[in-house]
Motif scaffolding. Structure first.
Motif, PDB file in Angstrom:
ATOM      1  N   LYS A   1     -49.441   0.177  34.788  1.00 30.17           N
ATOM      2  CA  LYS A   1     -49.478   0.608  34.311  1.00 30.17           C
ATOM      3  C   LYS A   1     -47.489   1.929  34.023  1.00 30.17           C
ATOM      4  O   LYS A   1     -48.337   1.908  32.320  1.00 30.17           O
ATOM      5  CB  LYS A   1     -50.832   1.332  33.984  1.00 30.17           C
TER       6      LYS A   1
ATOM      7  N   PHE B   1     -50.236  -5.372  31.787  1.00 30.78           N
ATOM      8  CA  PHE B   1     -51.001  -4.473  32.439  1.00 30.78           C
ATOM      9  C   PHE B   1     -50.060  -3.074  31.933  1.00 30.78           C
ATOM     10  O   PHE B   1     -50.379  -2.087  31.280  1.00 30.78           O
ATOM     11  CB  PHE B   1     -50.821  -3.883  33.874  1.00 30.78           C
ATOM     12  N   LEU B   2     -49.093  -2.998  31.125  1.00 31.53           N
ATOM     13  CA  LEU B   2     -47.991  -1.591  30.308  1.00 31.53           C
ATOM     14  C   LEU B   2     -49.156  -2.436  29.777  1.00 31.53           C
ATOM     15  O   LEU B   2     -49.254  -3.055  28.141  1.00 31.53           O
ATOM     16  CB  LEU B   2     -46.439  -2.552  30.118  1.00 31.53           C
ATOM     17  N   GLU B   3     -48.169  -0.897  28.786  1.00 32.13           N
ATOM     18  CA  GLU B   3     -48.462  -0.853  27.125  1.00 32.13           C
ATOM     19  C   GLU B   3     -46.962  -1.288  25.861  1.00 32.13           C
ATOM     20  O   GLU B   3     -45.997  -1.437  27.132  1.00 32.13           O
ATOM     21  CB  GLU B   3     -48.080   0.741  26.632  1.00 32.13           C
TER      22      GLU B   3
ATOM     23  N   GLU C   1     -54.782  -8.581  29.897  1.00 36.44           N
ATOM     24  CA  GLU C   1     -55.054  -7.165  29.313  1.00 36.44           C
ATOM     25  C   GLU C   1     -54.811  -6.795  27.964  1.00 36.44           C
ATOM     26  O   GLU C   1     -54.352  -6.204  27.754  1.00 36.44           O
ATOM     27  CB  GLU C   1     -54.796  -6.189  30.028  1.00 36.44           C
TER      28      GLU C   1
END
Length: 225
Positions: A12, A37-39, A69
């Motif tokens: 993340k 999975f990252l912003e 995600e």
């Protein structure tokens, strides 16, 4: 014959991705970075941090509708896919359904000569043989690198996914079944011609996924018995 592995990474923060990627590439031929999975705002930074290793990275930006995600809009996701393409990774994983819905994206990626991995997943079942063969034929119109994955409800389902290798000489095919009943297909696909199999560094991030150490032990058994 060399059997290759690709460690899936779902972290993340850009810093954590860089740390895990360094370890992954010491233990595996390739790594898959799950950018979903990252912003969203952290993705450009992550790309910059791992740029020098992207020639060994499968880049994936999976939307929630495809088991991923990524929570942004599809417009945002397409823009980020184009950004990732500019970094010329080892492979850029784009869903078959995404390419079908966005012919302009498919055209753009072709024009940039991005090395595309066209993927399709069924998280509920394994379709029949005819449907699977038809799907592979449709997918190969976008790229010679094809990933088709189902969910096994029986050992026969896993076998059906492996049978796709019989007529895959002209493409680079990754085909296996997820779940406990499909687990062995993640190994057997290597012997049938898959360029690599997806593994975890430690904890699995996909149903039925082996760790890289487990796969190495299993493959070594072939040479010691």
């Amino acid at each position: 014959m060399t059997y290759r592995t690709c460690i899936s990474i779902g972290e993340k923060t850009p810093n954590k991705i860089k740390q895990i990627l360094k370890i992954a590439l010491k233990n595996s031929d390739y790594a898959e970075v799950r950018f979903d999975f990252l912003e969203i705002e952290k993705i450009p930074e992550a790309l910059e941090r791992i740029e020098k290793d992207l020639n060994k990275v499968v880049c994936t930006l999976r939307p929630k509708a495809e088991g991923g995600e990524f929570s942004g809009s599809e417009k945002e996701r397409v823009s980020i896919l184009k950004l990732i393409a500019e970094y010329n990774p080892f492979l850029l994983d784009v869903e078959f359904n995404t390419l079908k819905r966005n012919p302009s994206l498919a055209k753009y990626l072709t024009s940039t000569k991005t090395k595309l991995l066209v993927s399709w997943h069924d998280f509920k079942k394994t379709p029949g043989s005819d449907e699977l063969k038809k799907r592979v034929k449709q997918m190969r119109k976008f790229s010679k690198s094809v990933k088709i994955v189902s969910t096994a409800k029986s050992t026969e389902d896993a076998t059906r996914m492996l049978e796709l290798y019989k007529k895959s000489e002209k493409i680079s095919l990754i085909s296996f079944a997820m779940g406990d009943l499909g687990r062995i297909s993640r190994i057997l696909c290597l012997y049938l011609g898959s360029p690599f199999t997806y593994v975890s560094l430690k904890k699995a991030i996909a149903p039925g996924q082996f760790s890289v150490n487990e796969v190495k032990k299993i493959i070594n058994l072939k040479y010691t018995n």
